[in-house]
Design an enzyme around this catalytic site. Structure first.
Site, short mmCIF file in Angstrom:
data_model
loop_
_atom_site.label_atom_id
_atom_site.label_comp_id
_atom_site.label_asym_id
_atom_site.label_seq_id
_atom_site.Cartn_x
_atom_site.Cartn_y
_atom_site.Cartn_z
N ASP A 38 0.85 -1.19 0.00
CA ASP A 38 0.00 0.00 0.00
C ASP A 38 0.88 1.25 0.00
O ASP A 38 2.11 1.14 -0.04
CB ASP A 38 -0.92 0.00 1.23
N ASP A 75 1.57 4.65 2.22
CA ASP A 75 1.30 5.32 3.49
C ASP A 75 1.77 6.77 3.40
O ASP A 75 2.95 7.02 3.18
CB ASP A 75 2.05 4.61 4.63
N ASP A 118 -3.26 4.92 2.52
CA ASP A 118 -3.61 5.43 3.85
C ASP A 118 -3.13 6.86 3.95
O ASP A 118 -1.94 7.13 3.78
CB ASP A 118 -2.92 4.61 4.95
P1 DGT Z 1 4.04 -2.82 2.94
O1 DGT Z 1 3.41 -4.15 3.19
O2 DGT Z 1 4.99 -2.83 1.84
O3 DGT Z 1 3.04 -1.72 2.85
O4 DGT Z 1 4.95 -2.57 4.25
P2 DGT Z 1 4.87 -1.42 5.30
O5 DGT Z 1 6.04 -1.55 6.16
O6 DGT Z 1 4.62 -0.12 4.63
O7 DGT Z 1 3.65 -1.86 6.20
P3 DGT Z 1 2.26 -1.12 6.47
O8 DGT Z 1 1.84 -0.30 5.31
O9 DGT Z 1 1.30 -2.18 6.90
O10 DGT Z 1 2.51 -0.22 7.73
C1 DGT Z 1 3.52 0.75 7.79
C2 DGT Z 1 3.74 1.18 9.19
O11 DGT Z 1 2.66 1.96 9.63
C3 DGT Z 1 3.85 0.01 10.15
O12 DGT Z 1 5.07 0.09 10.84
C4 DGT Z 1 2.82 0.17 11.16
C5 DGT Z 1 2.20 1.49 10.86
N1 DGT Z 1 0.75 1.33 10.83
C6 DGT Z 1 -0.01 0.78 9.88
N2 DGT Z 1 -1.30 0.82 10.22
C7 DGT Z 1 -1.35 1.41 11.42
C8 DGT Z 1 -2.39 1.76 12.32
O13 DGT Z 1 -3.56 1.52 12.08
N3 DGT Z 1 -2.01 2.38 13.46
C9 DGT Z 1 -0.71 2.65 13.74
N4 DGT Z 1 -0.39 3.26 14.87
N5 DGT Z 1 0.27 2.34 12.94
C10 DGT Z 1 -0.04 1.74 11.80
MG MG Z 2 2.83 0.28 3.56
#
Ligand code: DGT
Ligand code: MG
Length: 375
Positions: free
Chosen positions: A205, A207, A299
């Site tokens: 996704d 962010d 997000d």
């Molecule tokens: P990906 O799978 O390539 O998108 O990998 P990431 O590392 O971007 O993972 P992601 O998008 O699920 O989450 C990024 C960071 O944001 C992760 O360390 C936790 C945080 N995060 C995601 N959703 C929430 C939430 O609902 N609340 C809080 N506090 N943090 C969140």
């Molecule tokens: Mg992500």
């Protein structure tokens, strides 16, 4: 004892010094195996076991070279007996019978399929499995199933949403958001966080953090931005959550919930893709192949500038790094860390930060750049 994070860091430094260029087993084979077992454990409701496998996979990921012998494994921290056994099996036989068995299980396959739907968590997936549902077709055709708007969108765009998002696509979306935000509020600061900030080339996704140097100016901006993008036909789904920091959040609460309280939008963007990307799909002759857009999960998180460093640290991830950092803060420093603040439970005060470096300093840790947070 010492915290795993510190053990991890000192062990890592030691290992870097004794770096060897040997390489036999592709490291992703070992990590994938442990991640499979972690998923399986979580599908069975064993969160503790699931976490143990995640820890082991994260230790492997931080190795400077691929693990080749079981002796090296014995020197590693954070490796339980079960993880060791699986890794040993793969090192010796090239595969793990246990992992193979798990991936063949109907329940594992179905849970994986269902939990990959946007808006579907473990509970829902399990309920559907218990009701005898097995495929996306089963969900789409079921008459009695009541799907939320989010799940409906997730199911509708399943294929797109389970395709990796490229760095270029993420940059494009950040730019779209920035342009619209600037048209309403010049000086808005847009930051691409998540895996892309850690240097990953693809993600699941996008962010995006939104803030403004003048505290309070960011309020009300998100609904305007979404409204504008929507009128341009760029939004397939969105769910706006208002800021709940003041009514639901107390900094010293012992709540283990990781959810934060920023104003935010969970959305699905309709991203135009260059025609050559469409050509790849043109090899199959489905009507979908002429589609010149792609659904992408985005997000958008709005933060007041006073909380921005914490939001940035919290939203850069990885999830495992965040979990370890929060545990370290709590156990070693008696401080509660989340995406809004750092709360010193001894001094009973919130510690203000102007940048991520400040936060590492409060925690007595050396600053780690985002690219070192991939654990
Ligand atoms: P990906 O799978 O390539 O998108 O990998 P990431 O590392 O971007 O993972 P992601 O998008 O699920 O989450 C990024 C960071 O944001 C992760 O360390 C936790 C945080 N995060 C995601 N959703 C929430 C939430 O609902 N609340 C809080 N506090 N943090 C969140
Ligand atoms: Mg992500």
């Amino acid at each position: 004892g010492r915290s795993p994070m510190l053990l991890h860091i000192s062990w890592f430094t030691e290992c870097m010094a004794a770096r060897e260029p040997v390489k036999i087993e592709p490291r992703h084979l070992l990590e994938d195996a442990l991640e499979t077992l972690s998923k399986e454990a979580s599908f069975c409701g064993s969160d503790g076991r699931s976490l143990a496998f995640i820890r082991a996979a994260s230790v492997l990921r931080s190795l400077p070279s691929t693990l080749t012998t079981i002796e090296e494994l014995n020197r590693l921290p954070g490796f339980g007996e079960h993880s060791k056994r699986v890794v040993q099996e793969i090192l010796e036989d090239g595969f793990s019978a246990e992992v193979e068995r798990v991936t063949q299980k109907e329940k594992y396959q179905t849970m994986k399929l269902f939990t990959n739907i946007f808006g579907v968590g473990m509970k829902t997936a399990n309920r559907w499995y218990q009701e005898g549902l097995r495929s996306l077709g089963d969900l789409r055709n079921s008459q009695k199933l009541k799907l939320s708007k989010q799940q409906e969108a997730g199911l509708q765009h399943y294929e797109d949403l389970n395709m990796p998002v490229s760095r270029a696509e993420a940059d494009l979306i950040a730019k779209m958001v920035e342009e619209v935000a600037h048209s309403f509020l010049p000086g808005t600061i847009i930051t691409l966080a998540g895996g892309f900030r850690r240097g990953k080339l693809s993600g699941h996704d996008v962010d995006i953090l939104i803030t403004h140097a003048q505290e309070g100016r960011e309020e009300g901006l998100l609904s305007k931005v979404i409204g504008q993008l929507q009128s341009q036909g760029l939004i397939l789904y969105h769910d706006l959550k208002r800021n709940s920091y003041h009514d639901a959040f107390s900094p010293d609460s012992k709540s283990t919930s990781n959810m934060d309280h920023f104003e935010r939008s969970f959305s699905i963007f309709r991203l135009k893709v260059a025609s050559h990307i469409g050509d790849i799909g043109a090899r199959d002759h489905s009507p979908e192949s002429s589609k010149d857009w792609k659904a992408v999960r985005v997000d958008l998180v709005v933060t007041p500038i006073s909380q921005y460093p914490y939001a940035l640290l919290g939203w850069t991830g990885s999830k495992h790094f965040e979990r370890e950092l929060r545990r370290f803060s709590c156990n070693e420093k008696k401080m509660v860390l989340n995406s809004h603040a750092l709360y010193d439970t001894v001094e009973q005060k919130i510690l203000a930060a102007t940048c991520e470096e400040d936060i590492f300093l409060y925690l007595g840790l050396e600053y780690m750049p985002p690219s070192d947070r991939n654990a």
